[in-house]
Design an enzyme around this catalytic site. Structure first.
Site, mmCIF file in Angstrom:
data_model
loop_
_atom_site.group_PDB
_atom_site.id
_atom_site.type_symbol
_atom_site.label_atom_id
_atom_site.label_comp_id
_atom_site.label_asym_id
_atom_site.label_seq_id
_atom_site.Cartn_x
_atom_site.Cartn_y
_atom_site.Cartn_z
ATOM 1 N N SER A 109 122.836 60.595 64.926
ATOM 2 C CA SER A 109 123.969 61.806 64.848
ATOM 3 C C SER A 109 124.004 62.561 63.510
ATOM 4 C CB SER A 109 125.032 61.214 65.503
ATOM 5 O OG SER A 109 126.141 62.074 66.080
ATOM 6 N N GLU A 201 117.459 64.504 69.830
ATOM 7 C CA GLU A 201 118.503 64.119 70.911
ATOM 8 C C GLU A 201 119.749 64.790 70.532
ATOM 9 O OE1 GLU A 201 121.435 62.186 70.276
ATOM 10 O OE2 GLU A 201 121.236 62.476 68.208
ATOM 11 N N HIS A 271 122.723 59.137 72.000
ATOM 12 C CA HIS A 271 124.112 59.076 72.389
ATOM 13 C C HIS A 271 124.417 58.148 73.657
ATOM 14 C CE1 HIS A 271 124.698 61.498 68.798
ATOM 15 N NE2 HIS A 271 125.988 61.321 68.988
#
Length: 300
Positions: A109, A201, A271
């Site tokens: 992230s 992602e 996630h």
């Protein structure tokens, strides 16, 4: 690329919070898990600090990271969580001792900032579960992180989807969170995409924003440089006031239609509770057929 030494029982790992804050108790499961792997766990002095959306001040977060880098006994640095804040301290760190004695740096992230920085410096890093997410990911995810840290990686094989573009390629694996990759376009330590397998992602984005970011990768030439594209979990995608006519698959296939590269969707990293660890900077072989996808590290 410099490969950090793999871990052994008795090694020390340090958990820090370079981005968003965590609460006391939220890291207990991760600490217990790491200890069950035979590791000793240290916490940065400011791991539980909180200052708005940050885990304490920029100076204190940078201080914890700097100390973990310079600590000769620490063999791996595991981020507590993502959130926001990594970009504010990435260039205030002295990475020279890490270049002399590389150690594993783990996160995803917002931690994509450090993956790009470390790749620029020629150091491999680990895209995988962070300490706060240990209780929420599958045992398979934690096992993949363990295997990556201890050097017992296994090939990842999944069923192919009807959207995948078949083909084979080899190259260094790079990537991370798409929004972060987009935000880092043009920074001095931006990825060199040439010949790389790109993994992306994302979480809670509007479809039109996914299209905007992928259009950037198209028109800036990124997609013409890479050897393959892996799309991980795209969680919580949604429409705004106006509906975007198209799925993530539609968006990605549209911008890659002129390139003869393999494209994979629904890869189990990101996630979600299934978050397979990936070694950025490592050479991988990607094979995509109509029936299955295989991603494995190439033995040097």
């Amino acid at each position: 690329m410099l490969k950090p030494d793999f871990l052994h029982e008795g090694d020390i790992v340090t958990i820090i919070s370079p981005s968003g804050p965590v609460t006391k108790g939220s890291l207990d499961f991760a600490i217990e898990t790491l200890q069950s792997w035979g590791l000793q766990v240290k916490l940065g002095k400011h791991t539980y600090d909180k200052l708005g959306v940050f885990a304490g001040s920029d100076e204190n977060r940078a201080s914890d990271l700097q100390k973990a880098i310079e600590d000769k006994k620490t063999k791996a640095i595991i981020c507590a969580r993502g959130g926001y804040g990594a970009i504010r301290i990435a260039d205030s760190i002295d990475y020279s001792s890490l270049q002399k004695r590389p150690k594993w740096f783990v996160g995803f992230s917002d931690i994509t900032v450090f993956h790009e920085k470390l790749h620029f410096l020629g150091i491999q890093s680990l895209h995988g579960a962070m300490a706060k997410s240990f209780p929420n990911v599958t045992p398979e995810s934690l096992q993949s992180l363990h295997d990556s840290l201890f050097g017992t990686n296994k090939a990842i094989q999944i069923k192919s989807t009807k959207f995948n573009k078949t083909g084979e390629c080899k190259g260094e694996l790079i990537g991370g969170n798409l929004s972060m990759i987009y935000s880092l376009r043009g920074v001095p330590f931006e990825y060199d995409y040439t010949g790389k397998i790109l993994f992306i992602e994302d979480l809670n984005e509007y479809y039109y924003h996914i299209d905007r970011m992928m259009q950037n990768l198209l028109h800036s030439g990124v997609l013409s440089k890479i050897s393959g594209l892996i799309v991980g979990t795209m969680s919580g995608m949604r429409n705004g006031t106006d509906t975007f006519d198209g799925s993530v698959e539609d968006i990605v296939l549209n911008v890659t239609k002129d390139y003869n590269i393999p494209v994979v969707f629904d890869f189990p990293s990101g996630h979600e509770d299934l978050n397979q660890a990936l070694v950025f900077g490592e050479k991988y072989e990607l094979k995509v057929t109509k029936r299955k996808v295989s991603l494995k590290i190439i033995d040097n």
